[in-house]
Write a protein that holds these residues in place. Structure first.
Motif, mmCIF file in Angstrom:
data_model
loop_
_atom_site.group_PDB
_atom_site.id
_atom_site.type_symbol
_atom_site.label_atom_id
_atom_site.label_comp_id
_atom_site.label_asym_id
_atom_site.label_seq_id
_atom_site.Cartn_x
_atom_site.Cartn_y
_atom_site.Cartn_z
ATOM 1 N N THR A 100 0.820 -1.206 0.000
ATOM 2 C CA THR A 100 0.000 0.000 0.000
ATOM 3 C C THR A 100 0.854 1.256 0.000
ATOM 4 N N THR A 103 -4.459 5.394 -1.441
ATOM 5 C CA THR A 103 -5.817 4.892 -1.272
ATOM 6 C C THR A 103 -6.235 3.941 -2.390
ATOM 7 N N GLU A 104 -5.738 4.143 -3.600
ATOM 8 C CA GLU A 104 -6.090 3.213 -4.676
ATOM 9 C C GLU A 104 -5.528 1.821 -4.384
ATOM 10 N N ASP A 105 -4.336 1.761 -3.810
ATOM 11 C CA ASP A 105 -3.780 0.462 -3.399
ATOM 12 C C ASP A 105 -4.667 -0.171 -2.335
ATOM 13 N N PHE A 107 -7.886 0.208 -1.946
ATOM 14 C CA PHE A 107 -9.085 -0.328 -2.597
ATOM 15 C C PHE A 107 -8.771 -1.618 -3.356
ATOM 16 N N ASP A 108 -7.611 -1.653 -4.002
ATOM 17 C CA ASP A 108 -7.194 -2.881 -4.697
ATOM 18 C C ASP A 108 -7.010 -4.029 -3.701
ATOM 19 N N ARG A 131 -14.982 4.741 -1.202
ATOM 20 C CA ARG A 131 -14.644 5.710 -2.244
ATOM 21 C C ARG A 131 -15.622 6.890 -2.230
ATOM 22 N N ASP A 135 -14.455 10.667 -1.819
ATOM 23 C CA ASP A 135 -14.781 11.645 -2.858
ATOM 24 C C ASP A 135 -15.572 12.818 -2.282
ATOM 25 N N TRP A 165 1.240 6.588 2.133
ATOM 26 C CA TRP A 165 -0.120 7.066 1.900
ATOM 27 C C TRP A 165 -0.414 8.379 2.625
ATOM 28 N N GLU A 168 -0.914 11.854 0.608
ATOM 29 C CA GLU A 168 -2.199 11.894 -0.093
ATOM 30 C C GLU A 168 -3.335 12.237 0.859
#
Length: 288
Positions: A100, A103-105, A107-108, A131, A135, A165, A168
């Motif tokens: 990680t 945040t995209e990591d 979610f993955d 998400r 957002d 992270w 971000e």
């Protein structure tokens, strides 16, 4: 739907698996959340220098899936060590390794774990929910004209500035994370002088694996650091102590809450203050 037998070697993956409805049969010695995993057998050990697996317990459980990580060998047992041990023990376990950096990591990771534990749809729904929350926060902060500079401390002596992270999340929370990063091969081992050079508007103290009370105790060490009293954040009482263990160092689903807590510190006039069990100001710590 068959539920596989799962072992989790990382607090973040324990949180994800449990959130998807699969409580690991065994967890690491650092897994303390959610409450459902308290009392589960502990399968890892740390002797002060390295992590190891309790082989007899692993053999007895013979898990279908092992959840681990490949990001930091100093924080938990890494995937390569797990793979080697599984091969030595001749176990037929699938290894899901997380890595990680944002945040995209995250979610993955949730979706990959969902596939591994037969909770694909639950994982997708959970990612959609997280998400949406993230957002919504971005929408509220992206138009803010004033964006204070922020740095988060991962450790005090030697001084280590949080990365991964964390930048971000600070940016999403409405701040600017200017850590003047150097390539890893030339980064200083002690970054106190770097912090002094940046002189951020806000400093958040969240040492790795420290609870809120343990983080607050670092004030006395910080007060002995060179030119501490000259820092802008100190002069303006913009120093905050945070539960690093649960909300900063752990790349799990609660990072979404962390972004909101950061927003509350960076823009207190627009967002609710974080709860005192998560964050305390320097003024509160001095008075306590």
């Amino acid at each position: 739907m068959d539920t596989p037998t799962v072992v989790s070697l990382l607090p973040a993956t324990t949180e994800i698996s449990t959130q998807l409805g699969v409580i690991p049969e065994a967890v690491s010695h650092t897994c303390d959340y959610p409450p459902a995993v308290k009392g589960q057998p502990v399968i890892t050990e740390f002797d002060g220098e390295q992590y190891s697996l309790r082989e007899s317990l692993l053999q007895d459980i013979n898990p279908d899936v092992i959840l681990t990580q490949s990001l930091c060998g100093e924080c938990a047992i890494d995937s390569l060590a797990v793979e080697k041990k599984i091969e030595e023990m001749n176990l037929d376990s699938s290894i899901v390794s997380t890595h990680t950096t944002g945040t995209e990591d995250l979610f993955d990771n949730i979706q990959n774990i969902g596939v591994a534990v037969n909770r694909r749809s639950e994982a997708q729904s959970y990612v959609d929910k997280l998400r949406t929350r993230l957002d919504s926060l971005k929408t509220r902060t992206q138009s803010l004209a004033e964006r204070p500079t922020v740095l988060v401390l991962d450790w005090i002596e030697p001084t280590m500035i949080a990365r991964g992270w964390v930048p971000e999340l600070v940016e999403i929370g409405g701040g600017i994370y200017d850590d003047m990063s150097q390539p890893p091969e030339i980064e200083e081992k002690d970054e106190w002088n770097l912090l002094r050079s940046v002189d951020p508007d806000i400093i958040i103290v969240a040492p790795c694996n420290y609870s809120i009370d343990e983080s607050c105790k670092q004030l006395y060490t910080l007060q002995t650091m060179p030119e501490w009293s000259e820092l802008t954040a100190v002069r303006n009482n913009e120093i905050y102590f945070m539960d690093g263990n649960h909300y900063v160092n752990r790349p799990g689903p609660r990072l979404i809450e962390t972004a909101r807590y950061f927003a509350g510190l960076i823009h207190p006039d627009r967002f609710n203050a974080p709860p005192s069990e998560v964050v305390r100001s320097i003024s509160t710590v001095i008075q306590s």
